[in-house]
Design a protein around this motif. Structure first.
Motif, PDB file in Angstrom:
ATOM      1  N   PRO A  43       0.816  -1.234   0.000  1.00  0.00           N
ATOM      2  CA  PRO A  43       0.000   0.000   0.000  1.00  0.00           C
ATOM      3  C   PRO A  43       0.842   1.273   0.000  1.00  0.00           C
ATOM      4  O   PRO A  43       0.470   2.265  -0.629  1.00  0.00           O
ATOM      5  N   GLU A  44       1.973   1.254   0.690  1.00  0.00           N
ATOM      6  CA  GLU A  44       2.841   2.434   0.716  1.00  0.00           C
ATOM      7  C   GLU A  44       3.381   2.757  -0.669  1.00  0.00           C
ATOM      8  O   GLU A  44       3.396   3.911  -1.102  1.00  0.00           O
ATOM      9  N   ARG A  45       3.834   1.719  -1.385  1.00  0.00           N
ATOM     10  CA  ARG A  45       4.402   1.921  -2.725  1.00  0.00           C
ATOM     11  C   ARG A  45       3.324   2.373  -3.712  1.00  0.00           C
ATOM     12  O   ARG A  45       3.567   3.238  -4.556  1.00  0.00           O
ATOM     13  N   VAL A  46       2.159   1.787  -3.605  1.00  0.00           N
ATOM     14  CA  VAL A  46       1.062   2.176  -4.506  1.00  0.00           C
ATOM     15  C   VAL A  46       0.639   3.615  -4.242  1.00  0.00           C
ATOM     16  O   VAL A  46       0.393   4.390  -5.173  1.00  0.00           O
ATOM     17  N   ALA A  47       0.564   4.005  -2.972  1.00  0.00           N
ATOM     18  CA  ALA A  47       0.193   5.385  -2.623  1.00  0.00           C
ATOM     19  C   ALA A  47       1.221   6.373  -3.172  1.00  0.00           C
ATOM     20  O   ALA A  47       0.856   7.441  -3.685  1.00  0.00           O
ATOM     21  N   ALA A  48       2.500   6.014  -3.075  1.00  0.00           N
ATOM     22  CA  ALA A  48       3.558   6.885  -3.596  1.00  0.00           C
ATOM     23  C   ALA A  48       3.452   7.014  -5.112  1.00  0.00           C
ATOM     24  O   ALA A  48       3.643   8.097  -5.675  1.00  0.00           O
ATOM     25  N   PHE A  49       3.119   5.921  -5.782  1.00  0.00           N
ATOM     26  CA  PHE A  49       2.992   5.940  -7.241  1.00  0.00           C
ATOM     27  C   PHE A  49       1.798   6.780  -7.665  1.00  0.00           C
ATOM     28  O   PHE A  49       1.873   7.547  -8.631  1.00  0.00           O
ATOM     29  N   ASN A  71       5.889 -10.120 -15.438  1.00  0.00           N
ATOM     30  CA  ASN A  71       6.092 -10.970 -16.608  1.00  0.00           C
ATOM     31  C   ASN A  71       6.831 -10.171 -17.680  1.00  0.00           C
ATOM     32  O   ASN A  71       6.233  -9.310 -18.339  1.00  0.00           O
ATOM     33  N   PRO A  72       8.121 -10.432 -17.901  1.00  0.00           N
ATOM     34  CA  PRO A  72       8.903  -9.649 -18.868  1.00  0.00           C
ATOM     35  C   PRO A  72       8.512  -9.908 -20.314  1.00  0.00           C
ATOM     36  O   PRO A  72       8.924  -9.166 -21.205  1.00  0.00           O
ATOM     37  N   GLN A  73       7.721 -10.954 -20.550  1.00  0.00           N
ATOM     38  CA  GLN A  73       7.282 -11.246 -21.912  1.00  0.00           C
ATOM     39  C   GLN A  73       6.194 -10.271 -22.372  1.00  0.00           C
ATOM     40  O   GLN A  73       5.874 -10.214 -23.555  1.00  0.00           O
ATOM     41  N   ILE A  74       5.630  -9.522 -21.422  1.00  0.00           N
ATOM     42  CA  ILE A  74       4.589  -8.543 -21.744  1.00  0.00           C
ATOM     43  C   ILE A  74       5.201  -7.149 -21.686  1.00  0.00           C
ATOM     44  O   ILE A  74       5.722  -6.732 -20.643  1.00  0.00           O
ATOM     45  N   ASN A  75       5.154  -6.425 -22.797  1.00  0.00           N
ATOM     46  CA  ASN A  75       5.697  -5.067 -22.848  1.00  0.00           C
ATOM     47  C   ASN A  75       4.707  -4.109 -22.205  1.00  0.00           C
ATOM     48  O   ASN A  75       3.589  -3.936 -22.697  1.00  0.00           O
ATOM     49  N   ASP A  76       5.099  -3.492 -21.104  1.00  0.00           N
ATOM     50  CA  ASP A  76       4.173  -2.652 -20.333  1.00  0.00           C
ATOM     51  C   ASP A  76       4.956  -1.502 -19.688  1.00  0.00           C
ATOM     52  O   ASP A  76       5.455  -1.636 -18.566  1.00  0.00           O
ATOM     53  N   PRO A  77       5.079  -0.360 -20.367  1.00  0.00           N
ATOM     54  CA  PRO A  77       5.851   0.770 -19.828  1.00  0.00           C
ATOM     55  C   PRO A  77       5.333   1.285 -18.486  1.00  0.00           C
ATOM     56  O   PRO A  77       6.128   1.679 -17.627  1.00  0.00           O
ATOM     57  N   LEU A  78       4.011   1.311 -18.309  1.00  0.00           N
ATOM     58  CA  LEU A  78       3.453   1.803 -17.048  1.00  0.00           C
ATOM     59  C   LEU A  78       3.891   0.915 -15.885  1.00  0.00           C
ATOM     60  O   LEU A  78       4.310   1.407 -14.832  1.00  0.00           O
ATOM     61  N   ARG A  79       3.804  -0.395 -16.087  1.00  0.00           N
ATOM     62  CA  ARG A  79       4.272  -1.332 -15.061  1.00  0.00           C
ATOM     63  C   ARG A  79       5.754  -1.118 -14.781  1.00  0.00           C
ATOM     64  O   ARG A  79       6.194  -1.143 -13.619  1.00  0.00           O
ATOM     65  N   ASP A  80       6.536  -0.893 -15.825  1.00  0.00           N
ATOM     66  CA  ASP A  80       7.980  -0.704 -15.647  1.00  0.00           C
ATOM     67  C   ASP A  80       8.268   0.558 -14.836  1.00  0.00           C
ATOM     68  O   ASP A  80       9.201   0.584 -14.023  1.00  0.00           O
ATOM     69  N   HIS A  81       7.474   1.619 -15.034  1.00  0.00           N
ATOM     70  CA  HIS A  81       7.624   2.838 -14.224  1.00  0.00           C
ATOM     71  C   HIS A  81       7.364   2.513 -12.755  1.00  0.00           C
ATOM     72  O   HIS A  81       8.073   2.984 -11.867  1.00  0.00           O
ATOM     73  N   PHE A  82       6.326   1.730 -12.512  1.00  0.00           N
ATOM     74  CA  PHE A  82       5.969   1.373 -11.139  1.00  0.00           C
ATOM     75  C   PHE A  82       7.081   0.554 -10.481  1.00  0.00           C
ATOM     76  O   PHE A  82       7.481   0.843  -9.346  1.00  0.00           O
ATOM     77  N   ALA A 140      10.244   0.435 -11.240  1.00  0.00           N
ATOM     78  CA  ALA A 140      11.423   1.293 -11.037  1.00  0.00           C
ATOM     79  C   ALA A 140      11.265   2.142  -9.770  1.00  0.00           C
ATOM     80  O   ALA A 140      12.209   2.319  -9.005  1.00  0.00           O
ATOM     81  N   MET A 141      10.051   2.689  -9.570  1.00  0.00           N
ATOM     82  CA  MET A 141       9.805   3.496  -8.378  1.00  0.00           C
ATOM     83  C   MET A 141       9.880   2.658  -7.112  1.00  0.00           C
ATOM     84  O   MET A 141      10.444   3.079  -6.096  1.00  0.00           O
ATOM     85  N   VAL A 142       9.301   1.455  -7.166  1.00  0.00           N
ATOM     86  CA  VAL A 142       9.326   0.562  -5.998  1.00  0.00           C
ATOM     87  C   VAL A 142      10.757   0.234  -5.606  1.00  0.00           C
ATOM     88  O   VAL A 142      11.114   0.224  -4.426  1.00  0.00           O
ATOM     89  N   GLU A 143      11.602  -0.032  -6.586  1.00  0.00           N
ATOM     90  CA  GLU A 143      12.978  -0.441  -6.301  1.00  0.00           C
ATOM     91  C   GLU A 143      13.840   0.712  -5.777  1.00  0.00           C
ATOM     92  O   GLU A 143      14.819   0.493  -5.084  1.00  0.00           O
ATOM     93  N   LYS A 144      13.464   1.951  -6.115  1.00  0.00           N
ATOM     94  CA  LYS A 144      14.245   3.105  -5.664  1.00  0.00           C
ATOM     95  C   LYS A 144      13.968   3.435  -4.205  1.00  0.00           C
ATOM     96  O   LYS A 144      14.810   4.001  -3.518  1.00  0.00           O
TER      97      LYS A 144
END
Length: 287
Positions: A106-112, A269-280, A282-286
């Motif tokens: 929930p914390e990561r989703v709220a930040a996003f 799932n890296p087989q699915i190209n999803d820029p929005l997911r990738d932004h999320f 990246a933010m979670v990992e930072k």
């Protein structure tokens, strides 16, 4: 029908001049003439009358213009939407989380959400096994799960979770060790269907120590287990992250040794190209 032909039709109708329309479309006048002739051939209609004063719409042209204008506008809107989604600036994000991520997810989703307030983000509580299946099927974009994950999924470690023993504060005695508490009381567990990973962790913890609870009872959610513990109905082996939702009357005892910790992380799932997911991700990992 090529959208370029409809765009040429709309621009020429607006400008009323082949010269001006060609300039706006960044093409030559012969190229524009060819596009209009192609469109007229496809329609089987004459759309423009060309004279000394430029290009004038025929009756058929006037009738078809609103539809052509609407098609071009919808195409342009669609293209803008595609670009926004490609850049990860628009769309919908579906995220799953499990028992071990009560606070983290929930914390990561709220930040996003604070970074992208216009996006639709949903967060659903579900077992890791269900998350993994939905990630593979493409119905879930990212999940906070117990690691490791199966192929073709990819994951990154976020935290290490630990097992604790929840006991009623009124029945806690400092001289009684955790393993004695387990054997003396009913063991309250999350149902296997709701938390198969936790169920397996507890089974391994008990087996390696030859611990046999007096009785075992299952519930379908953590809040119910904690309420039963607070009421003195038994003890429960749970992830330490339950400390963030701990009710009054429950004390958590630290455990040590084998099978008392495991890794949790974010999976996708890296087989699915999803820029929005990738932004999320990246933010979670930072954070």
């Amino acid at each position: 029908m090529d959208i370029k032909l409809l765009r040429a039709f709309v621009v020429l109708a607006r400008q009323g001049s082949y010269h001006s329309a060609a300039e706006q479309l960044f093409i030559t006048q012969p190229a524009l003439t060819k596009q209009i002739q192609t469109l007229e051939s496809l329609c089987g209609l004459t759309l423009f009358l060309r004279g000394r004063h430029g290009a004038k719409l025929t009756v058929a042209g006037e009738l078809l213009l609103p539809g052509a204008r609407g098609a071009v506008e919808r195409y342009d809107q669609f293209y803008v939407s595609v670009v926004d989604i490609q850049k990860g600036n628009a769309g919908k994000l579906k995220v799953g989380f499990g028992i071990s991520s009560f606070r983290l997810a929930p914390e990561r989703v709220a930040a996003f959400r604070s970074l992208f307030p216009g996006l639709q983000v949903t967060l659903n509580d579900m077992p890791s096994a269900v998350q993994l299946q939905q990630l593979i099927e493409g119905t879930l974009q990212a999940g906070f799960v117990r690691l490791p994950v199966p192929e073709p999924l990819t994951s990154n470690v976020l935290t290490e979770e630990t097992l604790v023993l929840a006991v009623a504060s009124t029945r806690y005695v400092d001289s009684i060790l955790p393993h004695e508490q387990i054997e003396m009381n009913q063991l309250l567990q999350l149902s296997r269907a709701r938390g198969e990973g936790l169920w397996g962790q507890i089974s391994r913890y008990l087996s390696v120590r030859n611990l046999t609870p007096r009785t075992i009872s299952a519930a379908d959610d953590i809040q119910t287990l904690l309420a039963l513990v607070a009421a003195g109905d038994g003890v429960a082996l749970l992830p330490a992250s339950v400390s963030h939702i701990l009710p009054v009357g429950v004390k958590l005892l630290t455990l040590d040794g084998e099978f008392t910790s495991w890794q949790t992380g974010i999976a996708w799932n890296p087989q699915i190209n999803d820029p929005l997911r990738d932004h999320f991700i990246a933010m979670v990992e930072k954070q």
